[in-house]
Write a protein that holds these residues in place. Structure first.
Motif, PDB file in Angstrom:
ATOM      1  N   UNK A   2       0.819  -1.214   0.000  1.00 51.87           N
ATOM      2  CA  UNK A   2       0.000   0.000   0.000  1.00 51.87           C
ATOM      3  C   UNK A   2       0.854   1.266   0.000  1.00 51.87           C
ATOM      4  N   UNK A   3       2.126   1.137   0.404  1.00 48.61           N
ATOM      5  CA  UNK A   3       3.026   2.293   0.341  1.00 48.61           C
ATOM      6  C   UNK A   3       3.292   2.735  -1.089  1.00 48.61           C
ATOM      7  N   UNK A   4       2.928   1.897  -2.056  1.00 46.67           N
ATOM      8  CA  UNK A   4       3.070   2.281  -3.464  1.00 46.67           C
ATOM      9  C   UNK A   4       2.070   3.351  -3.867  1.00 46.67           C
ATOM     10  N   UNK A   5       0.977   3.482  -3.109  1.00 48.62           N
ATOM     11  CA  UNK A   5      -0.070   4.443  -3.487  1.00 48.62           C
ATOM     12  C   UNK A   5       0.522   5.853  -3.623  1.00 48.62           C
ATOM     13  N   UNK A   6       0.251   6.474  -4.771  1.00 44.68           N
ATOM     14  CA  UNK A   6       0.735   7.821  -5.033  1.00 44.68           C
ATOM     15  C   UNK A   6       2.113   7.888  -5.660  1.00 44.68           C
ATOM     16  N   UNK A   7       2.841   6.769  -5.642  1.00 49.77           N
ATOM     17  CA  UNK A   7       4.155   6.741  -6.277  1.00 49.77           C
ATOM     18  C   UNK A   7       4.012   6.522  -7.784  1.00 49.77           C
ATOM     19  N   UNK A   8       5.113   6.706  -8.491  1.00 46.53           N
ATOM     20  CA  UNK A   8       5.138   6.434  -9.926  1.00 46.53           C
ATOM     21  C   UNK A   8       6.010   5.208 -10.188  1.00 46.53           C
ATOM     22  N   UNK A  62       4.376 -15.957 -15.547  1.00 44.37           N
ATOM     23  CA  UNK A  62       4.785 -16.746 -14.393  1.00 44.37           C
ATOM     24  C   UNK A  62       6.218 -16.351 -14.060  1.00 44.37           C
ATOM     25  N   UNK A  63       6.402 -15.738 -12.873  1.00 43.41           N
ATOM     26  CA  UNK A  63       7.677 -15.133 -12.531  1.00 43.41           C
ATOM     27  C   UNK A  63       8.258 -15.712 -11.246  1.00 43.41           C
ATOM     28  N   UNK A  64       9.585 -15.850 -11.226  1.00 43.34           N
ATOM     29  CA  UNK A  64      10.287 -16.141  -9.982  1.00 43.34           C
ATOM     30  C   UNK A  64      10.191 -14.946  -9.054  1.00 43.34           C
ATOM     31  N   UNK A  65      10.191 -13.764  -9.623  1.00 46.94           N
ATOM     32  CA  UNK A  65      10.053 -12.515  -8.885  1.00 46.94           C
ATOM     33  C   UNK A  65      10.128 -11.352  -9.847  1.00 46.94           C
ATOM     34  N   UNK A  66       9.777 -10.165  -9.351  1.00 47.27           N
ATOM     35  CA  UNK A  66       9.828  -8.971 -10.194  1.00 47.27           C
ATOM     36  C   UNK A  66      10.157  -7.767  -9.343  1.00 47.27           C
ATOM     37  N   UNK A  67      10.627  -6.721 -10.007  1.00 55.28           N
ATOM     38  CA  UNK A  67      10.950  -5.478  -9.332  1.00 55.28           C
ATOM     39  C   UNK A  67      10.282  -4.312 -10.039  1.00 55.28           C
ATOM     40  N   UNK A  68       9.637  -3.465  -9.233  1.00 49.67           N
ATOM     41  CA  UNK A  68       9.093  -2.208  -9.719  1.00 49.67           C
ATOM     42  C   UNK A  68      10.117  -1.116  -9.447  1.00 49.67           C
ATOM     43  N   UNK A  69      10.568  -0.452 -10.511  1.00 48.22           N
ATOM     44  CA  UNK A  69      11.496   0.673 -10.378  1.00 48.22           C
ATOM     45  C   UNK A  69      10.659   1.945 -10.248  1.00 48.22           C
ATOM     46  N   UNK A  70      10.796   2.633  -9.120  1.00 47.15           N
ATOM     47  CA  UNK A  70       9.920   3.740  -8.765  1.00 47.15           C
ATOM     48  C   UNK A  70      10.591   5.089  -8.944  1.00 47.15           C
ATOM     49  N   UNK A  71       9.779   6.140  -8.883  1.00 46.53           N
ATOM     50  CA  UNK A  71      10.308   7.489  -8.896  1.00 46.53           C
ATOM     51  C   UNK A  71      11.234   7.676  -7.691  1.00 46.53           C
ATOM     52  N   UNK A  80      14.246   6.730  -7.559  1.00 46.68           N
ATOM     53  CA  UNK A  80      15.261   5.693  -7.509  1.00 46.68           C
ATOM     54  C   UNK A  80      14.951   4.539  -6.583  1.00 46.68           C
ATOM     55  N   UNK A  81      13.768   4.521  -5.979  1.00 44.16           N
ATOM     56  CA  UNK A  81      13.391   3.432  -5.086  1.00 44.16           C
ATOM     57  C   UNK A  81      12.962   2.205  -5.880  1.00 44.16           C
ATOM     58  N   UNK A  82      12.944   1.063  -5.204  1.00 39.19           N
ATOM     59  CA  UNK A  82      12.584  -0.204  -5.823  1.00 39.19           C
ATOM     60  C   UNK A  82      11.703  -1.007  -4.872  1.00 39.19           C
ATOM     61  N   UNK A  83      10.699  -1.675  -5.423  1.00 42.90           N
ATOM     62  CA  UNK A  83       9.944  -2.677  -4.671  1.00 42.90           C
ATOM     63  C   UNK A  83      10.158  -4.020  -5.351  1.00 42.90           C
ATOM     64  N   UNK A  84      10.689  -4.979  -4.599  1.00 44.49           N
ATOM     65  CA  UNK A  84      10.877  -6.338  -5.093  1.00 44.49           C
ATOM     66  C   UNK A  84       9.730  -7.205  -4.585  1.00 44.49           C
ATOM     67  N   UNK A  85       9.153  -8.014  -5.458  1.00 42.35           N
ATOM     68  CA  UNK A  85       8.080  -8.931  -5.065  1.00 42.35           C
ATOM     69  C   UNK A  85       8.518 -10.352  -5.387  1.00 42.35           C
ATOM     70  N   UNK A 120       2.810   1.256 -16.313  1.00 41.45           N
ATOM     71  CA  UNK A 120       3.666   2.215 -15.614  1.00 41.45           C
ATOM     72  C   UNK A 120       2.879   3.507 -15.412  1.00 41.45           C
ATOM     73  N   UNK A 121       3.372   4.343 -14.508  1.00 44.79           N
ATOM     74  CA  UNK A 121       2.691   5.593 -14.198  1.00 44.79           C
ATOM     75  C   UNK A 121       2.344   5.666 -12.727  1.00 44.79           C
ATOM     76  N   UNK A 122       1.410   6.550 -12.401  1.00 46.71           N
ATOM     77  CA  UNK A 122       1.034   6.776 -11.000  1.00 46.71           C
ATOM     78  C   UNK A 122       0.192   5.618 -10.469  1.00 46.71           C
ATOM     79  N   UNK A 123       0.522   5.155  -9.278  1.00 43.78           N
ATOM     80  CA  UNK A 123      -0.254   4.102  -8.619  1.00 43.78           C
ATOM     81  C   UNK A 123      -1.481   4.747  -7.975  1.00 43.78           C
ATOM     82  N   UNK A 124      -2.650   4.401  -8.471  1.00 44.70           N
ATOM     83  CA  UNK A 124      -3.889   5.052  -8.057  1.00 44.70           C
ATOM     84  C   UNK A 124      -4.668   4.256  -7.012  1.00 44.70           C
ATOM     85  N   UNK A 125      -4.370   2.985  -6.889  1.00 44.46           N
ATOM     86  CA  UNK A 125      -5.108   2.143  -5.939  1.00 44.46           C
ATOM     87  C   UNK A 125      -4.317   0.871  -5.680  1.00 44.46           C
ATOM     88  N   UNK A 126      -4.350   0.406  -4.421  1.00 48.68           N
ATOM     89  CA  UNK A 126      -3.709  -0.850  -4.037  1.00 48.68           C
ATOM     90  C   UNK A 126      -4.606  -1.563  -3.037  1.00 48.68           C
TER      91      UNK A 126
END
Length: 214
Positions: free
Chosen positions: A14-20, A51-60, A62-67, A108-114
């Motif tokens: 949910x911390x992704x909300x509002x990020x890009x 089907x992924x072993x994992x993925x990373x979202x590269x954020x505004x 320079x932050x990253x979220x790994x899932x 990609x773009x602004x995260x509007x809902x999680x």
């Protein structure tokens, strides 16, 4: 894992909300290890997800979220971590039935809902809306059978990524999604009586909602 731990992991989503989200990278797992010529198969027109072993979202910023995935006894759940992982930065580490690539098909773009959902004591799913486009992450796996069919299994060892949640609703899962319980959402779109005021919803399941777990 305890519900407190699951709630903490939900907050990483949910911390992704509002990020890009600027871009995505991930490690794809083959749907079939050998299609007759010794090479793995990574796509199938009948499979509406990655089907992924994992993925990373590269954020505004320079932050990253790994899932990725974690195991709790005999089931698996989504494990978001607010940091980059070195193994996902090196394409040379992955060969054969695993391949690293840029996931340009993801929004990609602004995260509007999680929103996050639990099932069987694990963080089972995360639903996002990014620049008006849906994205659904499900802990699961596509299991190849002896007759070369694929079984849609939930709470398993990979991250299944859908850009069309209706396809997830219609997929032939081996276990029902009806027991999903919502853990958190951002923004909190409840009205003064506790009813959801927004109509911008993607079909997830016919499961239950649990408000107020943040």
């Amino acid at each position: 894992m305890t519900m407190g731990w699951i709630s903490e992991r939900s907050r990483d989503f949910t911390a992704l909300y509002g990020r890009r989200v600027e871009s995505w990278i991930g490690v794809e797992m083959a749907l079939r290890d050998d299609v007759g010529d010794g090479s793995p198969q990574f796509s199938d027109p009948t499979v509406p997800c990655l089907q992924l072993l994992g993925l990373q979202a590269c954020l505004d910023g320079g932050d990253v979220l790994t899932v990725g995935i974690y195991q709790d006894v005999d089931v698996f759940g989504l494990w978001p971590r607010p940091r980059a992982e070195a193994r996902f930065q090196d394409a040379s580490l992955f060969t054969g039935a695993l391949r690293w690539r840029r996931l340009t098909e993801l929004p990609t773009g602004r995260v509007e809902y999680v929103a996050t959902f639990a099932d069987t004591g694990v963080l089972a799913e995360a639903s996002l809306r990014i620049d008006a486009r849906p994205l659904l992450l499900i802990a699961g796996e596509l299991m190849e059978t002896w007759d070369d069919e694929l079984r849609f299994c939930r709470l398993d060892e990979s991250v299944l990524v859908f850009t069309d949640p209706t396809a997830a609703l219609q997929a032939p899962w081996t276990t029902s999604r009806s027991d999903l319980v919502q853990i958190a959402e951002a923004p909190d779109e409840r009205g003064p009586t506790g009813q959801t005021t927004s109509t911008a919803r993607w079909p997830l399941s016919r499961g239950r909602r649990r408000h107020g777990r943040r």
